[in-house]
Design an enzyme around this catalytic site. Structure first.
Site, short mmCIF file in Angstrom:
data_model
loop_
_atom_site.label_atom_id
_atom_site.label_comp_id
_atom_site.label_asym_id
_atom_site.label_seq_id
_atom_site.Cartn_x
_atom_site.Cartn_y
_atom_site.Cartn_z
N ASP A 81 0.77 -1.22 -0.04
CA ASP A 81 -0.01 -0.15 -0.13
C ASP A 81 0.87 1.27 -0.02
OD1 ASP A 81 -2.48 1.38 0.04
OD2 ASP A 81 -2.61 1.18 2.13
N HIS A 82 0.27 2.21 -0.57
CA HIS A 82 1.08 3.84 -0.55
C HIS A 82 2.50 3.61 -0.37
CE1 HIS A 82 -2.41 6.17 -0.21
NE2 HIS A 82 -3.02 5.41 0.34
N HIS A 177 -8.43 8.96 4.69
CA HIS A 177 -8.00 7.82 5.37
C HIS A 177 -8.20 8.20 6.99
CE1 HIS A 177 -5.11 7.52 2.01
NE2 HIS A 177 -5.64 6.22 2.07
N GLY A 206 -9.87 4.88 1.93
CA GLY A 206 -10.49 5.51 2.71
C GLY A 206 -11.93 4.86 3.09
N ILE A 229 -9.72 -0.80 3.07
CA ILE A 229 -10.05 -0.87 4.60
C ILE A 229 -9.02 -1.01 5.46
CG2 ILE A 229 -11.66 -1.77 6.19
CD1 ILE A 229 -13.43 -1.23 4.14
P1 13P Z 1 -9.01 3.95 6.04
O1 13P Z 1 -8.05 3.61 7.04
O2 13P Z 1 -9.81 4.85 6.19
O3 13P Z 1 -9.89 2.35 5.96
O4 13P Z 1 -8.20 3.69 4.60
C1 13P Z 1 -7.81 2.36 4.24
C2 13P Z 1 -6.93 3.05 2.82
O5 13P Z 1 -7.39 3.59 1.86
C3 13P Z 1 -5.63 2.39 2.86
O6 13P Z 1 -4.56 2.73 1.91
#
Ligand code: 13P
Length: 283
Positions: A81-82, A177, A206, A229
């Site tokens: 992720d990211h 997020h 998010g 999530i």
């Molecule tokens: P949340 O933490 O708001 O569920 O977001 C998750 C997300 O987009 C991780 O990249």
């Protein structure tokens, strides 16, 4: 219409089903989400933040996920992720991650495109999917920013899709997020507008705090293929701890780590089931 690149081998394509992607940080959290996936019969994405990735034994996690998903007869894809760090992206690819996210969304558009294409070049050899971000998806409570200020501009999305080789696009459409105060205003018209000029699959970030109706509406757009999530997974973990305390499982006399771990597992599994069932026709 700009067609998504040749993705016949990929798990997310313009024609694939949509997935929920849950952030996990350990084998135990991965196991609980895979158990939720098996309970609902829905394949799932396990995604790992940069911070968790640094701490994890990547080889062990890859092995565990492969063997456990086979045992549970579902598919669990591993996603980074990211990520803003090329070395970590290379590492994830070398350990057999199914997809990676390059997040250069804080850079000017041209630079974001260039970074994304650099990663796509690296990922090409192994057929690893690449997700990129356009607009900026902030954290709730970020000083000086909010979901609206980060919304992706349609012209930028057009330029990005035309010039980048990304397979999945995390376009900022109004979500953030973290924990929302109230409900976010999702720009569904933007999601639809994107589908008018490209079939690129979209990732919605998010996802914590969205209602079932919002998830179902998002899923009704054919180009929404991934809903993330993370905070909810952590909250489920927290609930597991709190429930253990409440039930007396953490009391000094008779303290049993297995009982605590079971409660945490069930809390995570239930959270995953509650989302994954939305993908089922017979929900
Ligand atoms: P949340 O933490 O708001 O569920 O977001 C998750 C997300 O987009 C991780 O990249």
């Amino acid at each position: 219409m700009v067609n998504c690149k040749d993705v016949s081998e990929h798990y997310i394509t313009p024609k694939s089903p949509p997935y929920f992607a849950f952030n996990i940080w350990s084998m135990e959290s991965a196991k609980a989400v895979i158990d939720g996936s098996a309970k609902t019969g829905q394949d799932v994405i396990l995604q790992i933040s940069m911070k968790a990735f640094q701490r994890l034994d990547k080889e062990e996690l890859r092995r565990f996920v492969t063997s456990y998903m086979e045992k549970r007869k579902v598919h669990a894809y591993l996603h980074l992720d990211h990520c803003r760090d090329l070395e970590q992206i290379k590492e994830a690819i070398s350990y057999g991650w199914d997809s990676v996210m390059i997040d250069a969304s804080d850079k000017p558009l041209e630079e974001n495109i260039a970074m994304t294409n650099l990663v796509c070049g690296i990922a090409e050899e192994t057929g690893t999917l690449v997700e990129a971000e356009i607009g900026q998806i902030f954290k709730t409570g970020d000083k000086g920013h909010n979901a609206e200020s980060g919304i992706a501009r349609i012209e930028d999305i057009k330029t990005f899709v035309k010039n980048s080789k990304a397979h999945i696009l995390a376009a900022a459409v109004g979500t953030s997020h973290g924990l929302y105060k109230g409900l976010p205003k999702i720009h569904y018209d933007l999601i639809e507008g994107i589908s008018e000029f490209t079939d690129i699959p979209l990732a919605i970030h998010g996802g914590t705090g969205l209602t079932d109706e919002m998830f179902l509406k998002l899923l009704s757009y054919g180009n929404v293929k991934k809903i993330n999530i993370s905070t909810d997974v952590k909250m489920a973990y927290r609930w597991g701890i709190m429930e253990s305390v409440q039930k007396g499982y953490t009391d000094e006399s008779g303290f049993d780590p297995l009982k605590v771990e079971n409660v945490i597992h069930d809390s995570l599994e239930e959270m995953a089931v509650n989302k994954l069932r939305l993908l089922r026709k017979d929900r």
